[in-house]
Design an enzyme around this catalytic site. Sequence first.
Site, PDB file in Angstrom:
ATOM      1  N   THR A 268       0.818  -1.205   0.000  1.00  0.00           N
ATOM      2  CA  THR A 268       0.000   0.000   0.000  1.00  0.00           C
ATOM      3  C   THR A 268       0.849   1.251   0.000  1.00  0.00           C
ATOM      4  OG1 THR A 268      -0.112   0.008   2.407  1.00  0.00           O
ATOM      5  CG2 THR A 268      -1.978  -0.957   1.253  1.00  0.00           C
TER       6      THR A 268
ATOM      7  N   THR B 202      -1.097  12.401   0.709  1.00  0.00           N
ATOM      8  CA  THR B 202      -0.937  10.954   0.762  1.00  0.00           C
ATOM      9  C   THR B 202      -0.067  10.560  -0.434  1.00  0.00           C
ATOM     10  OG1 THR B 202      -2.952  10.573  -0.522  1.00  0.00           O
ATOM     11  CG2 THR B 202      -3.183  10.552   1.870  1.00  0.00           C
ATOM     12  N   GLY B 203       0.500   9.374  -0.350  1.00  0.00           N
ATOM     13  CA  GLY B 203       1.395   8.941  -1.422  1.00  0.00           C
ATOM     14  C   GLY B 203       2.823   8.911  -0.931  1.00  0.00           C
TER      15      GLY B 203
ATOM     16  N   ARG C 213      11.536   3.839   9.994  1.00  0.00           N
ATOM     17  CA  ARG C 213      11.277   4.853   8.956  1.00  0.00           C
ATOM     18  C   ARG C 213      10.038   5.671   9.326  1.00  0.00           C
ATOM     19  NH1 ARG C 213       6.667   5.923   5.319  1.00  0.00           N
ATOM     20  NH2 ARG C 213       7.488   6.846   3.422  1.00  0.00           N
TER      21      ARG C 213
ATOM     22  N   GLY D  61       7.489   8.481   7.751  1.00  0.00           N
ATOM     23  CA  GLY D  61       7.147   9.070   6.460  1.00  0.00           C
ATOM     24  C   GLY D  61       6.895  10.560   6.615  1.00  0.00           C
TER      25      GLY D  61
END
Length: 349
Positions: free
Chosen positions: A197, A252-253, A229, A231
């Site tokens: 995802t 998002t992304g 990690r 984001g």
Amino acid sequence: MSTADGLIMVGSWNAGPAVERAAMQAARGTALLDAVVEGIGLIEDDPEEMSVGYGGLPNEAGVVELDAAVMDGRTHKAGAVAGLKGVRHAAKVALNVLRRTDHALLVGEGALAFARQCGFKEEDLLTAKAREAWLAWKASLSTRDAWIGPDDETTGFGGALWAGHKANPTPGGPPTPSTPAVPAPGRSGGAPKVPFTFGTVHVSALNAPGGDLCSCTSTSGLSYKIPGRAGDTPVIGAGLYTDNAVGSAGCTGRGEATVHNCSAFHAVVLMESGMSATEAALGALKRLVSRTIEARLLSAPGRPGFNVTLYALRKDGDAGAASVLPGYTYVRWRGGRRELLECPSVFPS
Ligand code: ASP
């Protein structure tokens, strides 16, 4: 007139139930940011939503690590958590960071200890479905390890070990080059069968045109990421930004791209310069695209091989979104109803 009648929200495609719940709570008099966090809690609870909260896809070690952030326009204060394990309502923990601390971001063990202190329940967030996805991912990685995928007849790993053993029978003797592992027949390479995802839930909200703004994002982040990690979601200005005088934005992304470009902040700055919400989202993404230079990230010259979607909401109520690649959608709540709309994109086809 109910306090929620002027409510306007914009968010990711999966935020439908979140905006419904937020509107219901706001109508009952719940403060807007609390209402949005509660709405996002529904998505965090959903085991079928494999990009957020409980049921999210894990890191490369098979552990679900969550990132979340909130920002309140009224106080211009943010709260965030990164790498939070074992607590599904990461957005609510982020809200507690905002409300109960003088800090903006808590990470890893510290975030978990804080959540415990606030009374959050701990649990294993890895569902059976997410575990299977992770195991499939492990099996798809290499022919030179011991993990076997469903369509693999062999793994090259055992062969390579055996070859080394035969060529070098004396324990501790000089190493002899081993026979290279033969690629296993049927090795799928992974891509088609492994759930992966890029997903996150974001909502930016405005209680009425000219009123107060806030925002919230929650995610399990990039699937199979390196443990630790973080984001863009918990990075204020990258994944989310709210300025009560101007507007709010969220992303998002591919998080690394919005971190490198401060994309949410940039969209708010573009709205401040007079752009509409959609123009600002597109403008911030065009800059991100122009700064995506590494060949490994491009699918064609000048065209990223990944998507980012940017959601934007202006203080006057103008709401929009845009994506880098075509085919993405977003949710808008206005006039007491929600709509799923197509994003204009930097690359229309
Ligand atoms: N932005 C998230 C991250 O990079 C993932 C996503 O939205 O797909 O962690």
